[in-house]
Design an enzyme around this catalytic site. Structure first.
Site, PDB file in Angstrom:
ATOM      1  N   SER A 121       0.819  -1.207   0.000  1.00 54.87           N
ATOM      2  CA  SER A 121       0.000   0.000   0.000  1.00 54.87           C
ATOM      3  C   SER A 121       0.853   1.257   0.000  1.00 54.87           C
ATOM      4  CB  SER A 121      -0.946   0.005   1.198  1.00 54.87           C
ATOM      5  OG  SER A 121      -0.232  -0.191   2.375  1.00 54.87           O
ATOM      6  N   HIS A 142      -3.381  -3.681  -5.488  1.00 55.13           N
ATOM      7  CA  HIS A 142      -3.640  -3.164  -4.141  1.00 55.13           C
ATOM      8  C   HIS A 142      -5.097  -3.329  -3.741  1.00 55.13           C
ATOM      9  CE1 HIS A 142      -3.784   0.455  -1.207  1.00 55.13           C
ATOM     10  NE2 HIS A 142      -3.508  -0.650  -0.564  1.00 55.13           N
ATOM     11  N   GLU A 154      -6.666  -1.568  -6.908  1.00 59.59           N
ATOM     12  CA  GLU A 154      -5.840  -0.697  -7.747  1.00 59.59           C
ATOM     13  C   GLU A 154      -4.819  -1.567  -8.486  1.00 59.59           C
ATOM     14  OE1 GLU A 154      -5.889   3.387  -5.099  1.00 59.59           O
ATOM     15  OE2 GLU A 154      -4.345   1.914  -4.665  1.00 59.59           O
ATOM     16  N   ASN A 192      -5.231   6.084  -1.295  1.00 60.80           N
ATOM     17  CA  ASN A 192      -4.518   6.657  -0.155  1.00 60.80           C
ATOM     18  C   ASN A 192      -4.005   8.066  -0.439  1.00 60.80           C
ATOM     19  OD1 ASN A 192      -5.016   4.546   1.525  1.00 60.80           O
ATOM     20  ND2 ASN A 192      -3.071   3.516   1.144  1.00 60.80           N
TER      21      ASN A 192
HETATM   22  P1  NAI Z   1      -0.249  -9.175   8.358  1.00 57.98           P
HETATM   23  O1  NAI Z   1       0.802  -8.812   9.327  1.00 57.98           O
HETATM   24  O2  NAI Z   1      -1.649  -9.412   8.823  1.00 57.98           O
HETATM   25  O3  NAI Z   1       0.230 -10.497   7.574  1.00 57.98           O
HETATM   26  C1  NAI Z   1       1.475 -10.654   6.982  1.00 57.98           C
HETATM   27  C2  NAI Z   1       1.784 -12.132   6.917  1.00 57.98           C
HETATM   28  O4  NAI Z   1       2.948 -12.316   6.110  1.00 57.98           O
HETATM   29  C3  NAI Z   1       2.087 -12.755   8.266  1.00 57.98           C
HETATM   30  O5  NAI Z   1       1.297 -13.915   8.448  1.00 57.98           O
HETATM   31  C4  NAI Z   1       3.587 -13.113   8.177  1.00 57.98           C
HETATM   32  O6  NAI Z   1       3.906 -14.307   8.875  1.00 57.98           O
HETATM   33  C5  NAI Z   1       3.767 -13.295   6.702  1.00 57.98           C
HETATM   34  N1  NAI Z   1       5.126 -13.081   6.230  1.00 57.98           N
HETATM   35  C6  NAI Z   1       5.989 -12.120   6.593  1.00 57.98           C
HETATM   36  N2  NAI Z   1       7.135 -12.242   5.887  1.00 57.98           N
HETATM   37  C7  NAI Z   1       6.970 -13.289   5.049  1.00 57.98           C
HETATM   38  C8  NAI Z   1       7.782 -13.901   4.045  1.00 57.98           C
HETATM   39  N3  NAI Z   1       9.012 -13.447   3.780  1.00 57.98           N
HETATM   40  N4  NAI Z   1       7.293 -14.940   3.373  1.00 57.98           N
HETATM   41  C9  NAI Z   1       6.074 -15.408   3.634  1.00 57.98           C
HETATM   42  N5  NAI Z   1       5.250 -14.888   4.567  1.00 57.98           N
HETATM   43  C10 NAI Z   1       5.707 -13.839   5.265  1.00 57.98           C
HETATM   44  O7  NAI Z   1      -0.198  -8.055   7.224  1.00 57.98           O
HETATM   45  P2  NAI Z   1      -1.372  -7.544   6.259  1.00 57.98           P
HETATM   46  O8  NAI Z   1      -2.141  -6.496   6.961  1.00 57.98           O
HETATM   47  O9  NAI Z   1      -2.102  -8.702   5.705  1.00 57.98           O
HETATM   48  O10 NAI Z   1      -0.540  -6.807   5.117  1.00 57.98           O
HETATM   49  C11 NAI Z   1       0.138  -7.525   4.121  1.00 57.98           C
HETATM   50  C12 NAI Z   1       0.511  -6.572   3.005  1.00 57.98           C
HETATM   51  O11 NAI Z   1      -0.664  -5.943   2.506  1.00 57.98           O
HETATM   52  C13 NAI Z   1       1.448  -5.448   3.392  1.00 57.98           C
HETATM   53  O12 NAI Z   1       2.274  -5.159   2.295  1.00 57.98           O
HETATM   54  C14 NAI Z   1       0.498  -4.303   3.656  1.00 57.98           C
HETATM   55  O13 NAI Z   1       1.113  -3.052   3.511  1.00 57.98           O
HETATM   56  C15 NAI Z   1      -0.516  -4.535   2.575  1.00 57.98           C
HETATM   57  N6  NAI Z   1      -1.856  -3.959   2.819  1.00 57.98           N
HETATM   58  C16 NAI Z   1      -2.432  -4.020   4.055  1.00 57.98           C
HETATM   59  C17 NAI Z   1      -3.699  -3.482   4.253  1.00 57.98           C
HETATM   60  C18 NAI Z   1      -4.362  -3.560   5.586  1.00 57.98           C
HETATM   61  O14 NAI Z   1      -5.342  -2.834   5.806  1.00 57.98           O
HETATM   62  N7  NAI Z   1      -3.931  -4.408   6.502  1.00 57.98           N
HETATM   63  C19 NAI Z   1      -4.438  -2.816   3.157  1.00 57.98           C
HETATM   64  C20 NAI Z   1      -3.773  -2.896   1.885  1.00 57.98           C
HETATM   65  C21 NAI Z   1      -2.516  -3.410   1.745  1.00 57.98           C
END
Ligand code: NAI
Length: 506
Positions: A121, A142, A154, A192
């Site tokens: 994001s 996104h 997006e 955003n």
């Molecule tokens: P989260 O923290 O809930 O989940 C991330 C997951 O990725 C965790 O389960 C972690 O164990 C895993 N992980 C970390 N490094 C890893 C790797 N090298 N290989 C495999 N798995 C790995 O995070 P979330 O909120 O789901 O965000 C994920 C992505 O989406 C980020 O880039 C975030 O910026 C983006 N995003 C998040 C939004 C939100 O509202 N939470 C909205 C839009 C985008």
């Protein structure tokens, strides 16, 4: 149409990966879900399964469909299990180095024709792709949280992304039941970026001590129709998430004043007063419910003075009629009588300046925000100036509340709350169009679906008058001398002909 990607890998089984895996499986793709934390995959799978079970209970999916979805959602024990995926979605931690290293690993595993995307994001798609063997097959994809409910995605082209890759991703988004919008790789992409105006301008209003945050929330919900006020929204998102986003976009645009964050949120974040999830943000929460201070009561006024309306008031005819409908004794002379309550309706200027320029007695002068037509709002907003007499303020408050409509009385500033926030939102949207980050149509779609605004920002400008919005900005620039209010060239050009004209190529 046949399914564009029959086998999809999702890396990262957190909040976002889970949602993306769910809608991809629902679209008919076989989904391989991988996470470095194996329990995260099992947890995600359980949660998605229970979502589908609920859909079955509610009769929104039949048993066969649920069964098929469950079979299509598969846990991957190793990254190598994603070898046959035609599309791999990365939804891991938001760190450039970690994302780049994952992509390098993936490129060694998947077929050369496979498409790789990131759900980032805030990172640059081009920066993530730098160093890839085939950056042309990589794009931003996104989604918004919660993915199954937020129906927009997006599609972001990096500098080297192949246009056909973006077309494929847009078509697949539709197969998943989502609406794709196409964005250039720029800080904050569309949603955003477009969302910068709402919170930052509301925070500016608070920082100037014009009114309290609960009143700002009430005004923007009742006058404009936002579902949540900016402070309610910040409490829900939590400042540990939203303040860094404000800082990041500001910095990525090299200190563009339009996106300047506020010391208020920096301080609250430092103090841990971040929002609903900790029980205290702008509001205090008891049993999950915000504690909202009661509104100013309508004052009791026994003798209503006659009323005079400035000849330069915005929507003067409407204001005049409104006062008559409210039973006011409206004066028709060139200037107010010595007893008259004097009403001005500036756009962007403060009430004090208007009183001085129009040679009115400031002690009897009150401003009303007429940017939005009275019939379209559930609240009227009045502003005093520092010299306004209490009896005149009370008379105006009581008069405008006579028909039962809510009234807020705030202090004087350049532009009322709604004028400032709406003009800022429209101006930032216009600048997104000027920068060609996306088409005006996609901007409107992204904002209404991604931010839940009652209207797209361009439609908002058209509805309340692009020239009015321009006037607010020009005058606020004069009042504040702050370049954050300078109108975008796109707004200046399009202001006279309409902002959301889809047939105009500009
Ligand atoms: P989260 O923290 O809930 O989940 C991330 C997951 O990725 C965790 O389960 C972690 O164990 C895993 N992980 C970390 N490094 C890893 C790797 N090298 N290989 C495999 N798995 C790995 O995070 P979330 O909120 O789901 O965000 C994920 C992505 O989406 C980020 O880039 C975030 O910026 C983006 N995003 C998040 C939004 C939100 O509202 N939470 C909205 C839009 C985008």
């Amino acid at each position: 149409m046949t399914l564009l990607y029959d086998t999809v890998g999702v890396v990262g089984a957190g909040a976002m990966g889970r949602g993306i895996a769910q809608i991809a499986a629902q679209a008919g793709s076989t989904v391989r879900l991988y996470d470095t934390q194996a329990p995260a995959v099992a947890k995600a799978r359980d949660e998605i399964f229970s979502q589908w079970d609920r859909q079955l209970e509610k009769g929104r999916m039949d048993a066969a469909a649920v069964q098929a979805c469950k079979q299509r959602l598969q846990a991957a024990g190793a990254l190598a299990d994603l070898a046959d995926c035609k599309l791999v979605v990365e939804a891991i931690v938001e760190r450039l180095d970690v994302k780049k290293s994952l992509l390098a690993q993936l490129e060694a595993i998947v077929a050369p024709s496979a498409v790789l995307v990131s759900n980032t994001s805030s990172l640059s798609v081009t920066a993530i792709a730098a160093g890839m063997e085939r950056p042309q097959r990589f794009a931003g994809y996104h989604f918004f949280n919660p993915v199954p409910l937020m129906k927009v995605v997006e599609v972001i082209a990096g500098l080297k992304t192949d246009a056909a890759v973006c077309e494929g991703l847009a078509a697949y988004a539709k197969q998943m039941g989502h609406t794709p919008v196409q964005a250039q790789d720029t800080p904050g992409f569309i949603v955003n970026h477009a969302g910068r105006g709402y919170g930052t301008e509301a925070l500016r209003v608070i920082s100037e001590g014009i009114t309290d945050f609960a009143t700002v929330d009430r005004i923007l919900k009742d006058q404009v129709g936002f579902k949540l006020g900016p402070f309610e929204l910040m409490d829900l998102t939590a400042l540990d998430v939203s303040h860094p986003v404000m800082e990041s976009i500001y910095q990525q645009y090299y200190d563009e004043p339009r996106y300047r964050p506020s010391v208020i949120t920096a301080q609250r974040l430092a103090g841990g007063v971040v929002g609903k999830k900790v029980g205290e943000g702008f509001y205090r929460y008891v049993d999950g419910k915000a504690q909202v201070a009661p509104e100013q009561p309508v004052p009791q006024v026994d003798e209503m003075p006659p009323v005079w309306v400035s000849t330069r008031a915005a929507r003067r005819a409407e204001l005049y009629q409104l006062l008559k409908d409210l039973g006011a004794k409206v004066e028709t002379g060139q200037s107010p009588s010595p007893q008259a309550l004097t009403i001005v309706a500036p756009l962007g200027f403060d009430v004090t300046t208007v009183a001085v320029v129009e040679r009115l007695d400031p002690a009897r002068t009150i401003g009303i925000d007429m940017l939005i037509d009275d019939a379209a709002t559930k609240r009227r907003v009045l502003a005093t100036n520092p010299a306004t007499r209490a009896d005149m303020r009370d008379a105006a408050h009581a008069l405008f509340a006579r028909d039962g409509k809510a009234v807020s009385v705030i202090r004087d500033s350049g532009g009322f709350v709604t004028q400032r926030v709406v003009a800022t939102i429209v101006n930032i949207a216009a600048d997104i169009c000027q920068q060609r980050i996306c088409s005006p149509k996609d901007l409107e779609t992204a904002v209404t679906l991604g931010l839940g605004y009652p209207l797209g920002p361009l439609a908002m400008g058209d509805r309340w008058g692009p020239t009015n919005v321009l006037e607010v900005l020009f005058n606020m620039q004069t009042v504040y001398g702050d370049p954050r209010y300078r109108p975008s060239p796109w707004l200046r050009r399009r202001g006279a002909i309409g902002l959301s004209l889809s047939h105009v190529e500009d």
